[in-house]
Design an enzyme around this catalytic site. Structure first.
Site, PDB file in Angstrom:
ATOM      1  CG  ASP A 167      -1.604   1.250   1.501  1.00  0.00           C
ATOM      2  OD1 ASP A 167      -2.287   1.724   0.570  1.00  0.00           O
ATOM      3  OD2 ASP A 167      -1.490   1.796   2.621  1.00  0.00           O
ATOM      4  CG  LEU A 168       2.169   5.308  -2.071  1.00  0.00           C
ATOM      5  CD1 LEU A 168       2.470   5.333  -3.555  1.00  0.00           C
ATOM      6  CD2 LEU A 168       1.773   6.699  -1.617  1.00  0.00           C
ATOM      7  CG  ASP A 169      -1.564   7.732   0.359  1.00  0.00           C
ATOM      8  OD1 ASP A 169      -1.184   8.897   0.469  1.00  0.00           O
ATOM      9  OD2 ASP A 169      -1.828   7.194  -0.735  1.00  0.00           O
ATOM     10  CG  ASP A 179      -2.175   2.716   6.382  1.00  0.00           C
ATOM     11  OD1 ASP A 179      -2.290   2.423   5.174  1.00  0.00           O
ATOM     12  OD2 ASP A 179      -2.593   3.767   6.876  1.00  0.00           O
TER      13      ASP A 179
HETATM   14 MG   LIG Z   1      -2.899   3.248   3.364  1.00  0.00          MG
END
Ligand SMILES: [Mg+2]
Length: 237
Positions: free
Chosen positions: A4-6, A183
């Protein structure tokens, strides 16, 4: 490896548009991508356009808008077409809602909408009520998911777990053990997918999760990725 990125690779910012990936992180991703023979993909709620911009000049396999869009080395670009009429109606109505709530931000990603309220956390309940009534009017065509200071609206049932399953069908991912780091709530589908495939699910930060492992924050993620790169054996050519 699926990332995942953010909130996983980069700390969350007040505005998603303010997020920038540090050069050293891009270099690390590049090295991992090479070491894994290309089997490193980003799985995000962002659009593929947005991801490509953030990751430039890197070209990685990508799943955008929670898997509604995908790009990989074998199949190129693919999009699960949304119900454009329903999305259009939702967008019109939310734009009217935003006139009374200018602190909120509506992001149109093409196949989905994101309503961000990081600047107005106290409005969460008001927004939820508004979206519930919107959903009652537009019917089951609209799927809603809450994340960190965001509500996502889409019309297709794509999720991060399905995106991972699709990558696992094609080279260079097929026949390998998946790892997924995320996250937020929408990452739970991804955790479930890799658990089912006998892989490693890693939750970043606090909170209940179906992931089997945990890292504290984005700094811990970067340190862990670096350790992987240093410790994985280099396969003989
Ligand atoms: Mg995220």
């Amino acid at each position: 490896m699926f990332l995942d990125l953010d909130g996983t690779l980069s700390p969350l910012k007040e505005k998603p548009a303010d997020v920038v990936l540090e050069k050293r992180l891009l270099e690390l991703l590049q090295q991992l991508h090479q070491r894994l023979d290309g089997a490193l993909a980003i799985i995000s709620g962002r659009s593929i356009d947005d991801l490509s911009r953030l990751l430039s000049p890197l070209e990685l396999p990508l799943a955008g808008q929670h898997g509604a869009e995908r790009h990989d080395a074998v199949n190129g670009y693919s999009l699960t077409e949304p119900d454009y009429a329903t999305l259009h109606e939702a967008r019109e109505e939310l734009n009217r809602f935003l006139e009374a709530h200018p602190e909120l931000e509506l992001e149109d990603k093409g196949a989905s909408l994101a309503l961000h309220y990081r600047n107005a956390p106290y409005k969460q309940t008001t927004i939820e009520k508004q979206l519930e009534s919107l959903r009652e009017r537009l019917g089951d065509a609209l799927i809603m998911h809450g994340g960190k200071s965001v509500f996502e609206l889409r019309t297709t049932s794509c999720n991060k777990g399905e995106a991972i399953h699709q990558f696992m069908q094609v080279t260079p991912f097929a026949q390998r053990t998946p790892v997924f780091l995320g996250d937020d709530l929408t990452d739970e589908d991804g955790f479930e997918a890799v658990n089912a495939l006998g892989g490693y699910s890693i939750k970043v930060g606090q909170g209940e999760t179906r992931a089997r492992y945990r890292l504290d924050d984005t700094q811990a993620v970067e340190a862990w990725l670096k350790t992987c790169l240093e410790q994985w054996p280099v396969e003989p050519a």
